[in-house]
Design an enzyme around this catalytic site. Sequence first.
Site, PDB file in Angstrom:
ATOM      1  N   ASP A 127      85.286 -38.743-117.647  1.00  0.00           N
ATOM      2  CA  ASP A 127      84.615 -40.030-117.834  1.00  0.00           C
ATOM      3  C   ASP A 127      85.667 -41.037-118.286  1.00  0.00           C
ATOM      4  OD1 ASP A 127      82.621 -41.943-118.233  1.00  0.00           O
ATOM      5  OD2 ASP A 127      81.237 -40.458-119.051  1.00  0.00           O
ATOM      6  N   ASP A 236      82.896 -45.559-115.687  1.00  0.00           N
ATOM      7  CA  ASP A 236      81.959 -46.276-116.542  1.00  0.00           C
ATOM      8  C   ASP A 236      81.851 -47.748-116.131  1.00  0.00           C
ATOM      9  OD1 ASP A 236      80.374 -46.245-119.140  1.00  0.00           O
ATOM     10  OD2 ASP A 236      81.857 -47.790-119.620  1.00  0.00           O
ATOM     11  N   GLU A 294      79.146 -45.506-112.460  1.00  0.00           N
ATOM     12  CA  GLU A 294      77.974 -46.047-113.145  1.00  0.00           C
ATOM     13  C   GLU A 294      77.824 -47.514-112.781  1.00  0.00           C
ATOM     14  OE1 GLU A 294      76.282 -46.567-117.682  1.00  0.00           O
ATOM     15  OE2 GLU A 294      78.363 -47.071-117.232  1.00  0.00           O
ATOM     16  N   HIS A 371      73.828 -39.349-121.745  1.00  0.00           N
ATOM     17  CA  HIS A 371      74.241 -39.699-123.101  1.00  0.00           C
ATOM     18  C   HIS A 371      73.745 -41.077-123.540  1.00  0.00           C
ATOM     19  CE1 HIS A 371      77.106 -41.746-120.555  1.00  0.00           C
ATOM     20  NE2 HIS A 371      77.489 -42.477-121.574  1.00  0.00           N
ATOM     21  N   ASP A 372      73.291 -41.897-122.600  1.00  0.00           N
ATOM     22  CA  ASP A 372      72.795 -43.237-122.911  1.00  0.00           C
ATOM     23  C   ASP A 372      71.279 -43.347-122.805  1.00  0.00           C
ATOM     24  OD1 ASP A 372      75.217 -44.448-123.467  1.00  0.00           O
ATOM     25  OD2 ASP A 372      75.569 -45.086-121.398  1.00  0.00           O
TER      26      ASP A 372
END
Length: 610
Positions: A127, A236, A294, A371-372
């Site tokens: 990531d 990201d 993302e 995770h978000d």
Amino acid sequence: MSSSDFHPINTDRAHSPDASKECEESDSLDNLRWWQKATIYQVLIQSFQDTDGDGKGDIRGIVNHLDYFVALGIDVVWISPIYESPMRDMGYDISDYRKVNPVFGTMQDMELLIQETHRRGLRLILDIALNHTATEHEWFQTSRRARKDPSLGKRDWYFWSEGKVDEFGNRIPPNNWESTFTGSTWEWDEVAGEFYLHIFGKNQPDLNWDCEEVRNELYKVLRFWLDKGVDGFRLDTMNLVSKTSSFPDAPISKEGSIWQPANYLFANGPHIHEYLQEMHQEVFSHYDCVTLAEMSCGVSAPEAVRYTSRFNPRPELNLVIQFQHVELDCHDGDKWMLREWELPELKRIINEWQETLVNNGGWNTVWMENHDQPRGISRFTTNSPRFRALCAKLLALWQFTLQGTNLIFQGQELGMINPGLFSEEMNQDIETIQYWKAACEEAGTEAPQKLELAKKAIIQKGRDNTRIPIPWTEDAHGGFTEPTAKPWLPAFDHGGEWCHASQRHSPESVWSFYRSLITMRKANPTLYYGSYECLDVENPIIWAYKRKSKHKCYLVVLNFSGCASSWNYVNHSVDLSTSRLLMSNHMTCEASSTPDLIFLRPFEGRLYQL
């Protein structure tokens, strides 16, 4: 688990001796890349496994559990940022892209992880945030000083502005853009004597991709890790790297607020495709890797086609992560304003993505938590102990029978749910802290009522919901760390029956169901590459759809309610007379039906081969 909660799955069907004979071959299947067939498992390193007793997960913890992924059937492990960072935003605020955060281990640990992952036939993706850095990064430190001394270099590596002057002679930000973490996107810097742009936290300044030097330096970073052997990246906030450079004010959509949402001005910007094409050509085209990008702050299905379609003359990305289906429970894009939603709304969003991407040369990603985002069980079904295992399996059956590459988040395969608690200790996330602080400041005379609503929103939507440590055993802290250590985020007591040690050898467990689904999906490739056809779209309880290829056809029927229900399949041109029930989360025998109706128990899901 109580045997009354659900019945054992028919594992014999998922693991039948002739399963391999059911694997259909076609030109479409032969042309698929490894990442299109994969199940990707996301590891949030802080909460996975602590091996040194400091209360935070580490790289060695992942190495120690690589056989876990093999047993589950995982193909690719995606790990959260491991780079040097002040850790204000879970490592997405990077201060050195080429160094490993000592909290997580060493570069030698990373090299061991890469080696051991590959030795087991797994792949590893990292990531990385390329839209912004930490303020502590050397690039930013140089850039801020270079505003007054250009000879230092990197003067325009970030976005700087002198701002405006208000009627009192005070310097104010150049526009009214609202940060995704509340407040202005601009922060005054005393060293530079100017404002700098930060779409996220004030310690996360945005890199200026319009500067060619920035892009070239980031490409070197990507090559550095690819040359070490990683198999790709989760990129990201990748659709934010091109902004509307004139920085106009956003229209007023939040009455009474100085700062206004401006997503369309800093997402999917004017040079985004140019930069992504360049990045692919300069970096990714030279490696057998995957790019999983993302798409923050909004992307439509047609836009995603432009990013990913194999028909594009100049390739950009392999996969995108979109958020429309997890924004149903917010009002007008405001995450913290909760709203009720209906199943047909969710169907229509999934339908559009399933149909648009495949029909135009793209490829979907299928996911429901990360995770978000809060846990899928808590968001799409119910936390009720009576139905928890059924709901976990229902959602797994839904996710693994949709077209695309599957992404699962750590603990999802154990049926983890939101803790359902509010406490200052639980609020570790920068976004939640900022929101709670603003809520307390704005509450005024209606403080009790407004703060209760804010607490409810945090309990349901806060990012720490999925960041609590994964329960490995029934020991203290779920075996995540040593009994005497203090986890960085309080471990939630799910109950011993929900830990991995209890589920691993139980054929009735959620973990075993996930393993069977992953195996079944690999044996029935139509489920990841075939076409999708939704039936009875407006049904508020039942979600039914077909998955088809040249030689195979499957029917999925899901009851998204806590009540028994029935579905008239004849009305939708379905013939079950020669069908075979491959899998069900409620299976004890062949499912009950009549010549017209399928009868479904609460939260029951079924997969038929027609």
